[in-house]
Enzyme design. Sequence first.
Site, mmCIF file in Angstrom:
data_model
loop_
_atom_site.group_PDB
_atom_site.id
_atom_site.type_symbol
_atom_site.label_atom_id
_atom_site.label_comp_id
_atom_site.label_asym_id
_atom_site.label_seq_id
_atom_site.Cartn_x
_atom_site.Cartn_y
_atom_site.Cartn_z
ATOM 1 C CD GLU A 1 1.842 -2.286 -4.205
ATOM 2 O OE1 GLU A 1 1.357 -3.231 -4.832
ATOM 3 O OE2 GLU A 1 1.506 -2.005 -3.033
ATOM 4 C CB THR B 1 0.122 -3.955 0.998
ATOM 5 O OG1 THR B 1 1.065 -3.483 1.939
ATOM 6 C CG2 THR B 1 -0.434 -2.794 0.177
ATOM 7 C CG HIS C 1 2.022 -5.536 -1.523
ATOM 8 N ND1 HIS C 1 2.264 -4.192 -1.693
ATOM 9 C CD2 HIS C 1 2.782 -5.925 -0.464
ATOM 10 C CE1 HIS C 1 3.133 -3.778 -0.769
ATOM 11 N NE2 HIS C 1 3.460 -4.816 -0.015
ATOM 12 C CD GLU D 1 2.923 -2.047 3.833
ATOM 13 O OE1 GLU D 1 2.617 -2.853 4.749
ATOM 14 O OE2 GLU D 1 3.941 -2.162 3.131
ATOM 15 C CD GLN E 1 9.685 -1.714 4.329
ATOM 16 O OE1 GLN E 1 8.993 -0.712 4.174
ATOM 17 N NE2 GLN E 1 9.300 -2.910 3.922
ATOM 18 C CE LYS F 1 6.655 -2.748 6.405
ATOM 19 N NZ LYS F 1 5.292 -2.440 5.930
ATOM 20 C CG ASP G 1 1.791 -6.478 8.501
ATOM 21 O OD1 ASP G 1 0.599 -6.757 8.266
ATOM 22 O OD2 ASP G 1 2.425 -5.618 7.866
ATOM 23 C CG ASP H 1 2.332 -2.002 8.182
ATOM 24 O OD1 ASP H 1 2.889 -1.432 9.127
ATOM 25 O OD2 ASP H 1 2.883 -2.867 7.472
ATOM 26 N NE ARG I 1 6.453 1.479 1.469
ATOM 27 C CZ ARG I 1 5.800 0.409 1.901
ATOM 28 N NH1 ARG I 1 6.435 -0.566 2.539
ATOM 29 N NH2 ARG I 1 4.502 0.302 1.712
ATOM 30 C CD GLU J 1 -1.001 -4.581 6.180
ATOM 31 O OE1 GLU J 1 -1.238 -5.538 6.948
ATOM 32 O OE2 GLU J 1 0.147 -4.120 5.979
ATOM 33 C CB THR K 1 0.170 -0.392 13.271
ATOM 34 O OG1 THR K 1 1.535 -0.728 13.017
ATOM 35 C CG2 THR K 1 -0.743 -1.179 12.339
HETATM 36 MN MN MN Z 1 2.197 -4.382 6.112
#
Ligand code: MN
Length: 411
Positions: A358, A344, A131, A197, A238, A251, A124, A231, A235, A199, A255
């Site tokens: 975000e 992202t 981002h 996310e 993470q 993560k 990834d 994805d 948070r 993507e 996915t």
């Molecule tokens: Mn990602």
Amino acid sequence: MTKPTWLNLPADHLFGIDNLPYGVFSFRRGPARVGVRIGDHVLDVGAVAALGGDPGEGPNLAATWSNPSLNAFLSLGRQTWTLAREWVVEILTEDVHRAGVERHLYPLDDVTLHLPIEVADYVDFYASQHHATNVGRIFRPDGDALTPNWKHLPIGYHGRSGTIVVSGTDVVRPSGQRRPPSEPTPVFGPSIRLDIEAELGFVVGGASAIGEPVAVDDADDHLFGVVVLNDWSARDIQAWEYVPLGPFLGKSFATTISAWVTPLEALASARVALPGQDPEPLPYLRGSGTAAYGLDIHYEVAVNGTVVTRPEYRDMYWSPTQMLAHETVNGASVRPGDLFGSGTISGADPGTRGSFLELAWNGTEPFALSDGSTRSFLEDGDTVTMRAWAPGPSGGRVGLGECVGTIRPAR
Ligand code: MN
């Protein structure tokens, strides 16, 4: 411009003759095998190829397409992919083939769609400057938003291929360690900051040898097509685990990718120049002519039916060809079925941000859904739907497959 198909689809159909994405389907108790989407049908291409007249002077496509994944087809390489696509166009546009082919069309509603590839290695990236800047401003408000390496290389990490799931698969809320801001030590439990996310995923075909990097100029020969990719990101897990080795359990739990892989050929009209790279990257990342390119792909992300953001892929800083060249520049090889995510997709406009982190600015600006509720992060029962489309060759649109997932409570 391709001649119309005898299926007589409306000109504005997202899955018209200029698209023809590949997937894997099964009908009733039949075996899972490769199919091509046309309109609201799936064509059993292997069954048609078995009738004779398939394009493969070398490879036996009837056998290749009878597999429950695209991997065998991906291993055959660019020349065969092109021949196969020309043949599929021919059988769907020439009336002489209609009677033989029509029997092998299945209404989309009657089939089950499966994960289209057996995912080999998964990487990834982090290719959106907006981002990366937003995340930097949120997590390092006193430092530079971009890390010093960001404009010199496409940053990425190796992810978990075994937990990549097809659109429609439920996602169980992950549990793990997180450290509440007020506490000196971590606690264990379900993630309370579960995010998305938006993507674009790139499906890699053909193999390269260990020790032989894939150059930017040659990367397109290994890029079979694209999927819409979510994805899912915890948070809180993470944030506590990522220093200093990067994302891990935050993560790797799931996915999601779309069931349809749109071939790169279908995106020829979507190629655009990159927004601009300054400073100029090192020579191995440059490529010649238009080998480093952007893609004009429009996204729409809905939560429980409310569209919450509309990211634009053309805002991405790094080209997919640069990402593949970087991924292999140390001599790492690629295999058919490799997948890499773009990172992202976020733009300068707040309405184009590709993550809740975000959109709600780390929980400080919750956004509203049409039922009156607000979100900073995902709640159990939430359904996230990502849709995307690109301009087609004749004024039409090329639809990418949907990427859908619903959050189930932690176990
Ligand atoms: Mn990602």
